[in-house]
Design a protein around this motif. Sequence first.
Motif, PDB file in Angstrom:
ATOM      1  N   GLN A 164       0.853  -1.181   0.000  1.00 47.80           N
ATOM      2  CA  GLN A 164       0.000   0.000   0.000  1.00 47.80           C
ATOM      3  C   GLN A 164       0.889   1.230   0.000  1.00 47.80           C
ATOM      4  O   GLN A 164       1.898   1.288   0.707  1.00 47.80           O
ATOM      5  CB  GLN A 164      -0.904   0.024   1.231  1.00 47.80           C
ATOM      6  CG  GLN A 164      -2.008  -1.017   1.224  1.00 47.80           C
ATOM      7  CD  GLN A 164      -2.916  -0.851   2.427  1.00 47.80           C
ATOM      8  OE1 GLN A 164      -2.496  -1.029   3.561  1.00 47.80           O
ATOM      9  NE2 GLN A 164      -4.164  -0.509   2.173  1.00 47.80           N
ATOM     10  N   GLU A 165       0.514   2.218  -0.812  1.00 50.30           N
ATOM     11  CA  GLU A 165       1.308   3.436  -0.896  1.00 50.30           C
ATOM     12  C   GLU A 165       0.465   4.637  -0.505  1.00 50.30           C
ATOM     13  O   GLU A 165      -0.703   4.744  -0.890  1.00 50.30           O
ATOM     14  CB  GLU A 165       1.853   3.618  -2.318  1.00 50.30           C
ATOM     15  CG  GLU A 165       2.879   2.558  -2.687  1.00 50.30           C
ATOM     16  CD  GLU A 165       3.382   2.703  -4.106  1.00 50.30           C
ATOM     17  OE1 GLU A 165       4.601   2.895  -4.277  1.00 50.30           O
ATOM     18  OE2 GLU A 165       2.553   2.628  -5.029  1.00 50.30           O
ATOM     19  N   GLY A 166       1.066   5.516   0.265  1.00 46.88           N
ATOM     20  CA  GLY A 166       0.346   6.688   0.713  1.00 46.88           C
ATOM     21  C   GLY A 166       1.243   7.903   0.760  1.00 46.88           C
ATOM     22  O   GLY A 166       2.473   7.782   0.720  1.00 46.88           O
ATOM     23  N   ILE A 167       0.641   9.052   0.860  1.00 50.90           N
ATOM     24  CA  ILE A 167       1.418  10.290   0.918  1.00 50.90           C
ATOM     25  C   ILE A 167       1.489  10.815   2.347  1.00 50.90           C
ATOM     26  O   ILE A 167       0.550  10.646   3.131  1.00 50.90           O
ATOM     27  CB  ILE A 167       0.838  11.383   0.000  1.00 50.90           C
ATOM     28  CG1 ILE A 167      -0.633  11.669   0.328  1.00 50.90           C
ATOM     29  CG2 ILE A 167       1.017  11.002  -1.459  1.00 50.90           C
ATOM     30  CD1 ILE A 167      -1.192  12.903  -0.381  1.00 50.90           C
ATOM     31  N   ILE A 168       2.621  11.413   2.656  1.00 49.59           N
ATOM     32  CA  ILE A 168       2.816  12.130   3.911  1.00 49.59           C
ATOM     33  C   ILE A 168       3.277  13.533   3.552  1.00 49.59           C
ATOM     34  O   ILE A 168       4.186  13.709   2.734  1.00 49.59           O
ATOM     35  CB  ILE A 168       3.871  11.449   4.804  1.00 49.59           C
ATOM     36  CG1 ILE A 168       3.402  10.062   5.229  1.00 49.59           C
ATOM     37  CG2 ILE A 168       4.164  12.303   6.032  1.00 49.59           C
ATOM     38  CD1 ILE A 168       4.424   9.303   6.051  1.00 49.59           C
TER      39      ILE A 168
ATOM     40  N   ARG B 130      -7.706   3.515  -3.063  1.00 48.32           N
ATOM     41  CA  ARG B 130      -9.146   3.693  -3.294  1.00 48.32           C
ATOM     42  C   ARG B 130      -9.435   4.888  -4.193  1.00 48.32           C
ATOM     43  O   ARG B 130     -10.416   4.890  -4.945  1.00 48.32           O
ATOM     44  CB  ARG B 130      -9.894   3.826  -1.966  1.00 48.32           C
ATOM     45  CG  ARG B 130      -9.438   4.953  -1.067  1.00 48.32           C
ATOM     46  CD  ARG B 130     -10.040   4.831   0.326  1.00 48.32           C
ATOM     47  NE  ARG B 130      -9.498   5.802   1.235  1.00 48.32           N
ATOM     48  CZ  ARG B 130      -9.964   7.036   1.398  1.00 48.32           C
ATOM     49  NH1 ARG B 130     -11.027   7.436   0.688  1.00 48.32           N
ATOM     50  NH2 ARG B 130      -9.424   7.865   2.264  1.00 48.32           N
ATOM     51  N   PHE B 131      -8.568   5.911  -4.142  1.00 42.21           N
ATOM     52  CA  PHE B 131      -8.748   7.050  -5.033  1.00 42.21           C
ATOM     53  C   PHE B 131      -8.474   6.633  -6.482  1.00 42.21           C
ATOM     54  O   PHE B 131      -9.181   7.054  -7.404  1.00 42.21           O
ATOM     55  CB  PHE B 131      -7.812   8.200  -4.634  1.00 42.21           C
ATOM     56  CG  PHE B 131      -8.099   8.760  -3.273  1.00 42.21           C
ATOM     57  CD1 PHE B 131      -9.178   9.614  -3.079  1.00 42.21           C
ATOM     58  CD2 PHE B 131      -7.308   8.443  -2.186  1.00 42.21           C
ATOM     59  CE1 PHE B 131      -9.454  10.148  -1.825  1.00 42.21           C
ATOM     60  CE2 PHE B 131      -7.557   8.965  -0.928  1.00 42.21           C
ATOM     61  CZ  PHE B 131      -8.651   9.805  -0.745  1.00 42.21           C
ATOM     62  N   TYR B 132      -7.457   5.799  -6.644  1.00 40.31           N
ATOM     63  CA  TYR B 132      -7.140   5.297  -7.986  1.00 40.31           C
ATOM     64  C   TYR B 132      -8.279   4.437  -8.521  1.00 40.31           C
ATOM     65  O   TYR B 132      -8.651   4.547  -9.702  1.00 40.31           O
ATOM     66  CB  TYR B 132      -5.843   4.497  -7.946  1.00 40.31           C
ATOM     67  CG  TYR B 132      -5.475   3.874  -9.282  1.00 40.31           C
ATOM     68  CD1 TYR B 132      -5.083   4.679 -10.356  1.00 40.31           C
ATOM     69  CD2 TYR B 132      -5.532   2.490  -9.469  1.00 40.31           C
ATOM     70  CE1 TYR B 132      -4.744   4.115 -11.585  1.00 40.31           C
ATOM     71  CE2 TYR B 132      -5.196   1.928 -10.689  1.00 40.31           C
ATOM     72  CZ  TYR B 132      -4.804   2.741 -11.744  1.00 40.31           C
ATOM     73  OH  TYR B 132      -4.493   2.174 -12.960  1.00 40.31           O
TER      74      TYR B 132
ATOM     75  N   ASN C 116     -12.487   3.376 -12.367  1.00 38.78           N
ATOM     76  CA  ASN C 116     -13.858   2.885 -12.517  1.00 38.78           C
ATOM     77  C   ASN C 116     -14.825   3.979 -12.975  1.00 38.78           C
ATOM     78  O   ASN C 116     -16.023   3.724 -13.123  1.00 38.78           O
ATOM     79  CB  ASN C 116     -14.349   2.281 -11.201  1.00 38.78           C
ATOM     80  CG  ASN C 116     -13.651   0.971 -10.873  1.00 38.78           C
ATOM     81  OD1 ASN C 116     -13.390   0.160 -11.757  1.00 38.78           O
ATOM     82  ND2 ASN C 116     -13.343   0.752  -9.596  1.00 38.78           N
ATOM     83  N   GLY C 117     -14.297   5.178 -13.164  1.00 41.32           N
ATOM     84  CA  GLY C 117     -15.123   6.247 -13.695  1.00 41.32           C
ATOM     85  C   GLY C 117     -16.041   6.912 -12.698  1.00 41.32           C
ATOM     86  O   GLY C 117     -16.980   7.622 -13.079  1.00 41.32           O
ATOM     87  N   PHE C 118     -15.769   6.711 -11.401  1.00 38.36           N
ATOM     88  CA  PHE C 118     -16.621   7.328 -10.380  1.00 38.36           C
ATOM     89  C   PHE C 118     -16.305   8.809 -10.172  1.00 38.36           C
ATOM     90  O   PHE C 118     -17.120   9.552  -9.628  1.00 38.36           O
ATOM     91  CB  PHE C 118     -16.495   6.587  -9.050  1.00 38.36           C
ATOM     92  CG  PHE C 118     -16.940   5.156  -9.112  1.00 38.36           C
ATOM     93  CD1 PHE C 118     -18.035   4.793  -9.877  1.00 38.36           C
ATOM     94  CD2 PHE C 118     -16.273   4.177  -8.401  1.00 38.36           C
ATOM     95  CE1 PHE C 118     -18.453   3.462  -9.951  1.00 38.36           C
ATOM     96  CE2 PHE C 118     -16.686   2.848  -8.460  1.00 38.36           C
ATOM     97  CZ  PHE C 118     -17.775   2.491  -9.243  1.00 38.36           C
ATOM     98  N   ALA C 119     -15.101   9.231 -10.570  1.00 34.27           N
ATOM     99  CA  ALA C 119     -14.705  10.626 -10.375  1.00 34.27           C
ATOM    100  C   ALA C 119     -13.600  10.974 -11.362  1.00 34.27           C
ATOM    101  O   ALA C 119     -12.780  10.124 -11.725  1.00 34.27           O
ATOM    102  CB  ALA C 119     -14.235  10.850  -8.947  1.00 34.27           C
TER     103      ALA C 119
ATOM    104  N   TYR D  12      -8.304  14.850  -6.860  1.00 31.47           N
ATOM    105  CA  TYR D  12      -7.295  15.655  -6.184  1.00 31.47           C
ATOM    106  C   TYR D  12      -7.913  16.475  -5.045  1.00 31.47           C
ATOM    107  O   TYR D  12      -7.320  16.617  -3.966  1.00 31.47           O
ATOM    108  CB  TYR D  12      -6.593  16.585  -7.170  1.00 31.47           C
ATOM    109  CG  TYR D  12      -5.827  15.864  -8.248  1.00 31.47           C
ATOM    110  CD1 TYR D  12      -5.210  14.643  -7.991  1.00 31.47           C
ATOM    111  CD2 TYR D  12      -5.714  16.397  -9.528  1.00 31.47           C
ATOM    112  CE1 TYR D  12      -4.507  13.972  -8.972  1.00 31.47           C
ATOM    113  CE2 TYR D  12      -5.007  15.730 -10.523  1.00 31.47           C
ATOM    114  CZ  TYR D  12      -4.411  14.509 -10.241  1.00 31.47           C
ATOM    115  OH  TYR D  12      -3.722  13.857 -11.225  1.00 31.47           O
ATOM    116  N   LYS D  13      -9.098  17.010  -5.297  1.00 30.33           N
ATOM    117  CA  LYS D  13      -9.782  17.774  -4.253  1.00 30.33           C
ATOM    118  C   LYS D  13     -10.132  16.876  -3.067  1.00 30.33           C
ATOM    119  O   LYS D  13     -10.010  17.291  -1.902  1.00 30.33           O
ATOM    120  CB  LYS D  13     -11.047  18.419  -4.821  1.00 30.33           C
ATOM    121  CG  LYS D  13     -10.781  19.591  -5.748  1.00 30.33           C
ATOM    122  CD  LYS D  13     -12.084  20.170  -6.282  1.00 30.33           C
ATOM    123  CE  LYS D  13     -11.818  21.355  -7.212  1.00 30.33           C
ATOM    124  NZ  LYS D  13     -13.086  21.906  -7.761  1.00 30.33           N
ATOM    125  N   SER D  14     -10.534  15.645  -3.342  1.00 26.77           N
ATOM    126  CA  SER D  14     -10.882  14.701  -2.271  1.00 26.77           C
ATOM    127  C   SER D  14      -9.666  14.323  -1.454  1.00 26.77           C
ATOM    128  O   SER D  14      -9.721  14.248  -0.219  1.00 26.77           O
ATOM    129  CB  SER D  14     -11.520  13.433  -2.870  1.00 26.77           C
ATOM    130  OG  SER D  14     -12.737  13.727  -3.503  1.00 26.77           O
TER     131      SER D  14
END
Length: 302
Positions: free
Chosen positions: A39-43, A58-60, A65-68, A74-76
Amino acid sequence: MEYKEFIEEVMEKIKDYLPDEYQDRTLFLESKYQNEIKQEGIIISKPGELCPILYLERFYEDYVNGFADKETIYKSIAKEYQEAELFAKEIPIPDSNRLEDYLEQSFFKAMNYEKNKSWLQGEPYILLHDIALVPYIDITDDAKMRITSSYLSQTNIKKEELLKYVLENNARVLKPQFKSMQEILNELSDQKYEEEESPSMYVLTGKEKKCGASLIADAKLMQRIREQIGEDYYVLPSSIHETLILPQSKAPDPTELKEMVMAVNRSEVEPEDFLSDNVYKYKASRKAIELAVPDKSRERRR
């Protein structure tokens, strides 16, 4: 867009969606491995403060999947990171110079050794057959901190002392819940299931239904379960959160049990919650659990 490209673009553009106070901070990528899952995340670090990690998978998935669209994504991410940072400021992080003050909150998280052995090297843990018991501190309901070798090195506590204490403290923190399957079903359903005089299956977990599988390392607890059901029993690793207990007289051949565990692990258990494909047996004569079916792959590796 491939996941790697998505990560790179987030790293490049996310500050454009954050307030001015974030612009001079250091942004870096943090990777976490569990059960061979990366799992990769930003700090977005700020000196002297606890900074959260926001994982990006989950953002990817929302994007592919075309949900956003990207703008919404980026805003989320920016919004959730700021919310996570506010939450992090409320978490009291244990001071390594006062670790003794927090040991009453320590417990074990059980995980599969083979799938996690790369990052377990040099870290404190207890090996129970193919299960690694890793020490954590229960900070809040939503925050747990792993006691790493680096953290431990800042204290006067030896690794052996730490592990012995956590083993003795584990049940007190996790608060074992041992119930028949009928009791569990009655709690989850409006339909009432009639209790058997001698239930064929029990569930062992913690009060919060998290990390309860590590309770099988508690010799006194396992002996009390033996006394309650009146015979030796099999232990089936349902997940890192719970195990199933089957009285010996009600269980099929252990080879069949292992096949069942393997099938359930591949169809029902989330990869990050996988614990083991093995089946264990508690023997009162030894007051310990052992492998019910020899693990031939481990024998070959020896």
